[in-house]
Each structure stands twice: as C-alpha cells, then as structure tokens.
Design an enzyme around this catalytic site. Structure first.
Site, short mmCIF file in Angstrom:
data_model
loop_
_atom_site.label_atom_id
_atom_site.label_comp_id
_atom_site.label_asym_id
_atom_site.label_seq_id
_atom_site.Cartn_x
_atom_site.Cartn_y
_atom_site.Cartn_z
N ASP A 16 0.86 -1.20 0.02
CA ASP A 16 -0.08 0.07 -0.09
C ASP A 16 0.76 1.27 0.07
O ASP A 16 1.83 1.24 0.36
CB ASP A 16 -0.85 0.01 1.32
CG ASP A 16 -2.06 0.94 0.90
OD1 ASP A 16 -2.34 1.48 -0.13
OD2 ASP A 16 -3.18 1.08 2.17
N ASN A 64 -10.75 -2.75 -6.56
CA ASN A 64 -9.78 -1.70 -7.27
C ASN A 64 -10.51 -1.17 -8.56
O ASN A 64 -9.86 -0.35 -9.05
CB ASN A 64 -8.36 -2.16 -7.54
CG ASN A 64 -7.52 -2.06 -6.26
OD1 ASN A 64 -6.40 -2.84 -6.03
ND2 ASN A 64 -7.82 -1.25 -5.42
C1 FPP Z 1 -1.78 0.23 -3.47
O1 FPP Z 1 -1.38 1.51 -3.57
C2 FPP Z 1 -1.01 -0.39 -4.65
C3 FPP Z 1 -1.86 -0.89 -5.40
C4 FPP Z 1 -3.20 -0.71 -5.53
C5 FPP Z 1 -1.28 -1.44 -6.66
C6 FPP Z 1 -0.15 -2.48 -6.35
C7 FPP Z 1 0.57 -2.66 -7.35
C8 FPP Z 1 1.79 -2.71 -7.81
C9 FPP Z 1 2.97 -2.40 -6.62
C10 FPP Z 1 2.47 -3.09 -9.11
C11 FPP Z 1 2.44 -4.54 -9.11
C12 FPP Z 1 3.08 -4.98 -10.23
C13 FPP Z 1 3.90 -6.01 -10.30
C14 FPP Z 1 4.52 -6.43 -11.42
C15 FPP Z 1 4.16 -6.64 -8.88
P1 FPP Z 1 -2.34 2.72 -3.62
O2 FPP Z 1 -2.52 3.16 -4.99
O3 FPP Z 1 -3.56 2.50 -2.94
O4 FPP Z 1 -1.77 3.99 -2.80
P2 FPP Z 1 -2.43 5.12 -1.91
O5 FPP Z 1 -3.18 4.26 -0.79
O6 FPP Z 1 -1.52 6.00 -1.26
O7 FPP Z 1 -3.45 5.68 -2.76
#
Ligand code: FPP
Length: 233
Positions: A16, A64
């Site tokens: 996250d 999501n």
């Molecule tokens: C949460 O951060 C993250 C996600 C919803 C996506 C996670 C995906 C990756 C790290 C890329 C995956 C790819 C591979 C190849 C493993 P958020 O967007 O919810 O952050 P926030 O809470 O600060 O808005």
C-alpha cells in the site's frame, strides 16, 4: 539478533501507499505503481535469498475496479509490460509465478500471458511468487463454495475446503505485511490469514527495502505462535 531469525515459509504483502508516495513528490499516482513494481522485484529476489518459499503480493483487488478508469488501465498495462519484459529474468532467477483471483474480468491477452508464465516458470524454482490480481478474499471463498456445490458434496472439512480456494495446497501465510500505515486486511486472504502474524509499517511501499523486510522478520521471530493453544511455561 540475526542468529535468532525465523524465516517465514510464506509471506503475504499488501503493497500500500504507492499513490501517496507519488503525490508527496508531486508525481502522478502511476509513478508510484512503477516504483512499486521495482520494489516488488527486489523483495522477490531478497526473499528467495533468505529461503522464503512462498511470497504472495496483492497487486489488484476486486474493489480496485472502482478506481478511475485511467488508473485501472495504466495498472493493467504496467502488469502486462512487466510480465512480458521479465519472463526471461524470472526463469533465470528461478522464480515460479502463480496467479490468484478472478480470471473472467481481465483481458484475454493478459490471461494468456498469465497462463504462459505459470507454465513456463513451473519447472525449476527456488521461490513461488503468487500475484493476486482481481483478487478478493470473499470472492475466493464464494468461488470455492460454488465449486463444492457443483460437486454435490454434502459435507466438507477445513482441509478439503481449503483445497478449493485459490491458494489450494499452498500453506497459509506465516507473516502478513501491510505498508503505508493502514491497519486493515482489506479483503485479502480472509480464510488463509486466520492464524497469520500481522505486521504493519508506516513506510510506503515504494520506500520499502530489504532492511524494512528484515525488521518485519525480526519482529515475527520474536512472536510466540500459539494457534489457539496454551504454550508450556
Ligand atoms: C496500493 O497503493 C497499490 C496498488 C493498488 C497496486 C499495487 C501494484 C503494484 C505495486 C504493481 C504490481 C506490479 C507487479 C509487476 C508486481 P495505492 O494506490 O492504494 O496507494 P495509496 O493508498 O497511497 O493511494
């Protein structure tokens, strides 16, 4: 301290804080996801070196889809590009890839790519990385219930039921890490996390490092796992 390290057999991570990390730097949210993917790659290699057998990463949840269409599209594009570019390296690093989650709502090309990677990395491996894509814990349980009903079982026990879940025969996570300060499970592996040790850190995923992982494992090593029993004094 290091000599007392207990290496978890299975680690699960909610990665996250990508969006926040990017916004704090005045960058578009997707840059946080790009950086996040690089961090995931480092952590996979480090876990393999430590002897972790299974690493489950929450890449995209069933919820999501509610994000802006553009972010959803960019996330899937990132995943598709990453998987295409990294195939040879995964094989070289002896990483077996598996996917959990629904497969009926993602594009045919990505689905093919996922199946191809699962097949081509299955031979010789030192770690199994499980990517959760369009995954939700409740959805996983319901799909399992529906499979059981289709087979017309009139009774199932826990072991049999577990087998129908996406993780199947993979052992439950020993340690679950969530970054970026939120202290929630957020519909991740609901069934499989029943006795998992939980670790929360304020560090955003793009800033997560080997040192941070080691801190989590050190913390885990100090925990007494009871699984509902009384421990002998
Ligand atoms: C949460 O951060 C993250 C996600 C919803 C996506 C996670 C995906 C990756 C790290 C890329 C995956 C790819 C591979 C190849 C493993 P958020 O967007 O919810 O952050 P926030 O809470 O600060 O808005």
């Amino acid at each position: 301290m290091m000599e007392d390290l207990k290496i978890p057999r299975h680690i699960a991570i909610i990665m996250d804080g990508n969006g926040r990390w990017a916004r704090q730097r005045g960058m578009p949210r997707i840059m946080g996801h790009y950086r996040g993917a690089e961090v995931a790659e480092d952590i996979v290699k480090y876990c393999a070196d430590l002897g972790v057998e299974y690493l489950t990463l929450f890449a995209f949840s069933t919820e999501n889809w509610k994000r802006p269409k553009e972010e959803v599209e960019l996330l899937f594009e990132l995943l598709r590009n990453y998987l295409t570019q990294k195939k040879e390296e995964l094989i070289k690093e002896r990483v077996r890839l598996k996917f959990i989650g629904r497969r009926d709502r993602i594009g045919k090309d990505l689905r093919r790519l996922m199946e191809e990677l699962e097949r081509d990395t299955a031979e010789d491996f030192r770690i199994t990385v499980i990517l959760a894509v369009d995954y939700g814990g409740r959805d996983d349980i319901l799909r399992a219930v529906n499979k059981v009903m289709r087979l017309e079982f009139d009774h199932v026990d826990e072991d049999t039921f577990s087998y129908f879940l996406d993780l199947g025969e993979i052992p439950d996570p020993d340690l679950m890490i969530r970054t970026a300060g939120e202290k929630r499970i957020s519909n991740f592996l609901l069934w499989n996390l029943a006795y998992t040790e939980l670790y929360f850190t304020d560090v955003c995923w793009p800033d997560f490092t080997k040192e941070e992982l080691l801190k989590a494992i050190e913390d885990y090593s100090r925990r007494k796992r009871k699984f509902g029993r009384v421990l002998d004094e």
